[in-house]
Motif scaffolding. Structure first.
Motif, mmCIF file in Angstrom:
data_model
loop_
_atom_site.group_PDB
_atom_site.id
_atom_site.type_symbol
_atom_site.label_atom_id
_atom_site.label_comp_id
_atom_site.label_asym_id
_atom_site.label_seq_id
_atom_site.Cartn_x
_atom_site.Cartn_y
_atom_site.Cartn_z
ATOM 1 N N LEU A 112 0.738 -0.979 -0.145
ATOM 2 C CA LEU A 112 -0.064 0.126 0.167
ATOM 3 C C LEU A 112 0.646 1.256 -0.289
ATOM 4 N N PRO A 113 0.837 1.829 -0.858
ATOM 5 C CA PRO A 113 2.200 3.311 -1.363
ATOM 6 C C PRO A 113 1.100 3.627 -0.625
ATOM 7 N N ARG A 114 1.958 5.369 -0.322
ATOM 8 C CA ARG A 114 1.275 6.388 0.597
ATOM 9 C C ARG A 114 1.426 6.876 -0.874
ATOM 10 N N ASP A 115 1.163 8.443 -1.186
ATOM 11 C CA ASP A 115 0.357 9.127 -2.327
ATOM 12 C C ASP A 115 2.342 10.156 -2.583
ATOM 13 N N PRO A 116 2.325 10.949 -3.195
ATOM 14 C CA PRO A 116 4.136 11.110 -3.457
ATOM 15 C C PRO A 116 4.218 12.177 -2.309
ATOM 16 N N TRP A 117 3.651 12.669 -1.731
ATOM 17 C CA TRP A 117 3.116 13.748 -0.796
ATOM 18 C C TRP A 117 3.769 13.388 0.488
ATOM 19 N N GLY A 118 3.383 11.888 0.573
ATOM 20 C CA GLY A 118 3.603 11.432 1.759
ATOM 21 C C GLY A 118 2.623 11.211 2.992
ATOM 22 N N HIS A 119 1.681 11.170 1.586
ATOM 23 C CA HIS A 119 0.163 10.551 3.218
ATOM 24 C C HIS A 119 -0.211 9.664 2.848
ATOM 25 N N PRO A 120 -1.678 9.242 3.373
ATOM 26 C CA PRO A 120 -2.374 8.100 2.874
ATOM 27 C C PRO A 120 -3.033 8.110 1.978
ATOM 28 N N TYR A 121 -3.046 7.472 1.448
ATOM 29 C CA TYR A 121 -4.319 7.296 0.028
ATOM 30 C C TYR A 121 -5.263 7.449 0.926
ATOM 31 N N GLN A 122 -7.335 8.044 0.525
ATOM 32 C CA GLN A 122 -8.191 8.013 1.065
ATOM 33 C C GLN A 122 -8.650 7.198 0.639
ATOM 34 N N TYR A 123 -9.012 6.145 0.888
ATOM 35 C CA TYR A 123 -11.100 5.181 0.753
ATOM 36 C C TYR A 123 -11.728 5.064 1.358
ATOM 37 N N SER A 124 -13.035 5.390 0.946
ATOM 38 C CA SER A 124 -14.247 4.648 1.619
ATOM 39 C C SER A 124 -15.499 3.898 0.980
ATOM 40 N N ALA A 125 -16.177 3.359 1.670
ATOM 41 C CA ALA A 125 -17.367 2.886 0.370
ATOM 42 C C ALA A 125 -18.260 2.760 1.459
ATOM 43 N N ASP A 126 -19.282 2.513 0.620
ATOM 44 C CA ASP A 126 -21.183 3.201 1.098
ATOM 45 C C ASP A 126 -20.892 1.364 1.615
ATOM 46 N N GLU A 127 -22.301 1.465 2.430
ATOM 47 C CA GLU A 127 -22.635 0.396 3.223
ATOM 48 C C GLU A 127 -22.792 -1.127 3.095
ATOM 49 N N GLU A 128 -23.323 -0.953 1.678
ATOM 50 C CA GLU A 128 -23.670 -2.447 0.612
ATOM 51 C C GLU A 128 -22.397 -2.533 0.019
ATOM 52 N N GLY A 129 -21.195 -1.954 0.685
ATOM 53 C CA GLY A 129 -19.490 -2.132 -0.609
ATOM 54 C C GLY A 129 -19.974 -2.752 -1.756
ATOM 55 N N THR A 130 -21.111 -1.179 -2.825
ATOM 56 C CA THR A 130 -21.285 -1.894 -4.499
ATOM 57 C C THR A 130 -20.195 -0.627 -4.665
ATOM 58 N N THR A 131 -20.123 0.432 -3.805
ATOM 59 C CA THR A 131 -19.251 1.045 -4.350
ATOM 60 C C THR A 131 -18.204 2.303 -3.661
ATOM 61 N N TYR A 132 -17.370 2.419 -4.327
ATOM 62 C CA TYR A 132 -16.503 3.538 -3.303
ATOM 63 C C TYR A 132 -15.634 3.992 -4.061
ATOM 64 N N ARG A 133 -14.689 5.227 -3.050
ATOM 65 C CA ARG A 133 -14.068 6.317 -3.394
ATOM 66 C C ARG A 133 -12.860 6.482 -2.962
ATOM 67 N N LEU A 134 -12.103 6.552 -3.680
ATOM 68 C CA LEU A 134 -10.863 6.368 -4.364
ATOM 69 C C LEU A 134 -9.869 7.906 -4.178
ATOM 70 N N PHE A 135 -9.078 8.635 -3.468
ATOM 71 C CA PHE A 135 -7.908 9.885 -3.724
ATOM 72 C C PHE A 135 -6.840 10.092 -3.087
ATOM 73 N N SER A 136 -6.782 10.986 -3.610
ATOM 74 C CA SER A 136 -5.204 11.484 -2.340
ATOM 75 C C SER A 136 -5.802 13.166 -2.568
ATOM 76 N N PHE A 137 -4.823 13.591 -1.410
ATOM 77 C CA PHE A 137 -5.671 15.051 -1.857
ATOM 78 C C PHE A 137 -4.192 16.016 -2.070
ATOM 79 N N GLY A 138 -3.352 15.366 -3.091
ATOM 80 C CA GLY A 138 -2.513 15.883 -3.295
ATOM 81 C C GLY A 138 -1.078 16.511 -2.713
ATOM 82 N N GLN A 139 -1.049 17.864 -3.091
ATOM 83 C CA GLN A 139 0.130 18.296 -2.659
ATOM 84 C C GLN A 139 -0.404 18.889 -1.579
#
Length: 155
Positions: A112-139
Motif C-alpha cells: 500500500l503506497p503513500r501518495d507522492p506527498w507522503g499522505h495515505p490514499y483516502q478510501y471510503s465505501a458505501d454500506e453495501e460495498g457496491t461503490t467506493y471513493r478513492l483519492f489523494s489530497f495531492g499537495q
C-alpha cells in the motif's frame, strides 16, 4: 422637401464622433477580455501544471493499481472492503466483518503506497460495498482550509 447636405465641418465632426465611439467600443471589449483573462488564466495554468506534474502522474498510477486490487477483491468477495477495513484489506486479510470468504495468499496489492506527498490514499465505501471513493489530497494538506482544492482521483 429635401434636407440640405451637411456642411463639410459638420460631416467631419460626425465622422470623428463615430470613430471615437468605435474606438471606445474596442477599448471596452479589450478591457473585458483583459479582466476575464486575469481572473481565469492563473486557475488554468495551475490546473494544467498540476495535471502534468510527475507527482500527480505517480499518484494516478498508484490509484489505478489500488483500484485494480479493489476490483479483484470485489470479484472474489462480492463487495468492496468496508470503510472500516480500509485499503489495508487489500494487503492483509481483514478480521473484522465482513470477513472476505475468498482472500488470496499475498493479498490483492503488493504494497500500500503513500501518495507522492507522503499522505495515505483516502478510501471510503458505501454500506453495501457496491461503490467506493478513492483519492489523494495531492499537495494540499488534508487538515488545511481547503483540502479538496488539490484533489487527485480517477475519472
Amino acid at each position: 422637401m429635401r434636407r440640405p447636405l451637411p456642411t463639410s465641418s459638420a460631416r467631419s465632426t460626425f465622422l470623428l464622433l463615430q470613430r471615437g465611439l468605435a474606438r471606445l467600443r474596442w477599448i471596452i471589449v479589450l478591457a473585458v477580455l483583459a479582466v476575464a483573462t486575469a481572473l481565469g488564466l492563473p486557475r488554468l495554468v495551475e490546473r494544467i501544471s498540476h495535471d502534468h506534474s510527475p507527482q500527480a502522474q505517480q499518484a494516478e498510477a498508484d490509484l489505478r493499481a489500488i483500484s485494480a486490487g479493489l476490483q479483484q477483491y470485489r470479484q472474489d468477495n462480492g463487495r468492496y472492503p468496508s470503510t472500516q477495513q480500509g485499503l489495508l484489506a487489500l494487503a492483509i486479510k481483514p478480521l473484522r466483518a465482513p470477513v472476505p470468504a475468498a482472500w488470496p495468499m499475498g493479498g490483492y496489492v503488493e504494497r500500500l503506497p503513500r501518495d507522492p506527498w507522503g499522505h495515505p490514499y483516502q478510501y471510503s465505501a458505501d454500506e453495501e460495498g457496491t461503490t467506493y471513493r478513492l483519492f489523494s489530497f495531492g499537495q494540499g494538506d488534508p487538515d488545511g482550509d481547503d483540502p479538496e482544492s488539490h484533489l487527485i482521483q480517477l475519472h
